[in-house]
Write a protein that holds these residues in place. Sequence first.
Motif, short mmCIF file in Angstrom:
data_model
loop_
_atom_site.label_atom_id
_atom_site.label_comp_id
_atom_site.label_asym_id
_atom_site.label_seq_id
_atom_site.Cartn_x
_atom_site.Cartn_y
_atom_site.Cartn_z
N GLY A 150 0.81 -1.21 0.00
CA GLY A 150 0.00 0.00 0.00
C GLY A 150 0.85 1.26 0.00
N ASP A 231 -9.30 -8.15 -1.86
CA ASP A 231 -8.91 -7.46 -3.09
C ASP A 231 -9.84 -7.89 -4.22
OD1 ASP A 231 -7.43 -6.05 -5.09
OD2 ASP A 231 -5.62 -6.22 -3.87
N HIS A 254 -12.95 -6.15 -4.03
CA HIS A 254 -12.87 -4.99 -4.90
C HIS A 254 -13.56 -5.21 -6.24
CE1 HIS A 254 -9.06 -3.48 -2.55
NE2 HIS A 254 -10.10 -3.71 -1.77
N SER A 257 -12.27 -7.15 -12.07
CA SER A 257 -11.49 -6.09 -12.71
C SER A 257 -10.76 -6.57 -13.94
CB SER A 257 -10.43 -5.56 -11.75
OG SER A 257 -11.02 -4.93 -10.65
N SER A 260 -4.94 -3.93 -13.20
CA SER A 260 -4.57 -2.69 -13.87
C SER A 260 -3.69 -2.93 -15.10
CB SER A 260 -3.86 -1.76 -12.88
OG SER A 260 -2.70 -2.38 -12.36
N LYS A 290 -9.36 -0.75 -15.28
CA LYS A 290 -8.47 0.25 -14.69
C LYS A 290 -7.12 0.29 -15.41
CE LYS A 290 -7.55 -3.04 -10.88
NZ LYS A 290 -7.24 -3.29 -9.47
N TRP A 292 -3.30 2.68 -15.69
CA TRP A 292 -2.46 3.74 -15.14
C TRP A 292 -2.28 4.84 -16.19
CZ3 TRP A 292 -0.01 3.30 -10.19
CH2 TRP A 292 -0.23 2.07 -9.55
N ASP A 320 -11.66 3.44 -15.12
CA ASP A 320 -10.79 4.41 -14.47
C ASP A 320 -9.43 4.41 -15.18
OD1 ASP A 320 -9.23 5.98 -12.87
OD2 ASP A 320 -9.37 4.71 -11.08
N TYR A 323 -5.87 5.35 -12.89
CA TYR A 323 -5.73 4.48 -11.73
C TYR A 323 -4.44 4.83 -10.98
CZ TYR A 323 -5.50 0.21 -8.94
OH TYR A 323 -5.44 -0.70 -7.90
N CYS A 324 -4.58 5.15 -9.72
CA CYS A 324 -3.42 5.58 -8.94
C CYS A 324 -3.74 5.30 -7.47
CB CYS A 324 -3.18 7.08 -9.18
SG CYS A 324 -1.72 7.67 -8.35
N PRO A 325 -3.66 4.01 -7.08
CA PRO A 325 -4.17 3.64 -5.77
C PRO A 325 -3.39 4.23 -4.59
CG PRO A 325 -3.10 1.77 -6.82
CD PRO A 325 -3.16 2.86 -7.84
N HIS A 326 -2.10 4.55 -4.81
CA HIS A 326 -1.31 4.99 -3.66
C HIS A 326 -0.92 6.46 -3.74
CE1 HIS A 326 -1.30 0.75 -3.45
NE2 HIS A 326 -0.33 0.59 -4.31
#
Length: 407
Positions: A150, A231, A254, A257, A260, A290, A292, A320, A323-326
């Motif tokens: 994370g 997840d 989640h 998906s 990503s 998703k 990036w 999305d 996508y930029c989870p962190h």
Amino acid sequence: MDQGSLLFSFGRAFLLIIFLSYMVCSIAESRAKPKVFNVMDYGAIANGKTDNSKAFLRAWREACEWEGKARVLIPQGTYMLYPVEFIGPCEGHMAFVIRGTLKAPSEAAQAGFYSAEKWINFRNVKGLGVGGGGTVDGQGAASWPLNDCGTNANCQTLPTTMRFDFVSNARIHHLKSIDSKSTHFTIFGCENLNITKVQISAPSDSPNTDGIKIGTSRHVGISRATIGTGDDCVSVLPGSSDIRISEVVCGPGHGISVGSLGKYVDEKDVRGVIVRNSSLRETSNGVRIKTWATDYASTASGFLFEDIVMDNVLNPITIDQNYCPHGACNQKASSHVQISNVVYKNIWGTSSSEVAVTLQCSESAPCNNIVLGNINLSYHGSGRAPSSHCSHVNGFSFGKQSPPSCL
Ligand SMILES: *[C@@H]1O[C@H](CO)[C@@H](O)[C@H](O)[C@H]1NC(C)=O
Ligand SMILES: *[C@@H]1O[C@H](CO)[C@@H](O)[C@H](O)[C@H]1NC(C)=O
Ligand SMILES: *[C@@H]1O[C@H](CO)[C@@H](O)[C@H](O)[C@H]1NC(C)=O
């Protein structure tokens, strides 16, 4: 021809028929009856403590050399198992029948397990069945706190419970996987592989415990699976084509998906993913694509999401492309993954957020031919109708549209 030689040739024909039917029967029998390689005959000890990896490997090796159908049998009982690699090619069709419970060592960092990346690995096998109604227990609880993915982009991933590399013509069925250290099932470089009737579970707050991850594989089916983890229930990664997902019950987790995508250079395209007849319960996403926001270009095309029930899902329908989870992503960059030909049809139920449909595509590669048909989502717990947001999307909608379509 005299009577004697006539009788003689009848006799010969008769014997030939007997012989042929014997051959047909024994072939049928060898088809029906695999040879069993019981791990108990190879020194397995079902006391839940002693490592059984050597015994399992010996049974696998002999089964793999058997020129016919072979079945590795793990009877009922609890077996401690350290990381193992079951490697082919094998002489005949292999079945791996788990009737008991396999337990991974719980102390992840010790025993070199942290760096193993996989617990049970099947590799280079053509013709494989893994089933038997048993359980694989990753005993992940002690290692989840070691997961720093994370906050650390270069984090070390914990072992997958069961990983299939370069396996073809395979069925994974009637299995329970619980508390994986990270992903439960990883499918990589596989072809013609079906997963049916599996149950996958881990707590909703366990990190990166995805249900099934598929990458660089084609003709993969997942059906009648119940998946609830911390997840993605299913995640379809670069290089996947002809992926069919049906009758999956997902949640918590989640969602289902694609991606990503666009995280790494030279990613292969994703083509042909069907998700149908499935339900998502209390998940953070429903069906999601998703990517990036990077310069890495690829295409993702040919998706059908059909006959799907959302039950209190935070983001039921979402694309999305940022996508930029962190955090810590370049805000000015945009994705170069081209998404096209996506159909969402007959999707109903409830959204737990006000925005039930979010199609947030890339400025540099706008989404093409996106279709919304018969969407009937309500905003859970409020009298209000939900809304939808679109950016950089080309497409159209038909039929019922709740929320009102942004296309
Ligand atoms: C997987 O499922 C598909 C569709 O039901 C079927 O055509 C295929 O033969 C199956 N493959 C295996 C290895 O069972
Ligand atoms: C959809 O799912 C239901 C229940 O799980 C099942 O009875 C039905 O046959 C499925 N339909 C298709 C087209 O898969
Ligand atoms: C949409 O869903 C609501 C309940 O959430 C239902 O009352 C209504 O009949 C549905 N409309 C259509 C067209 O299916």
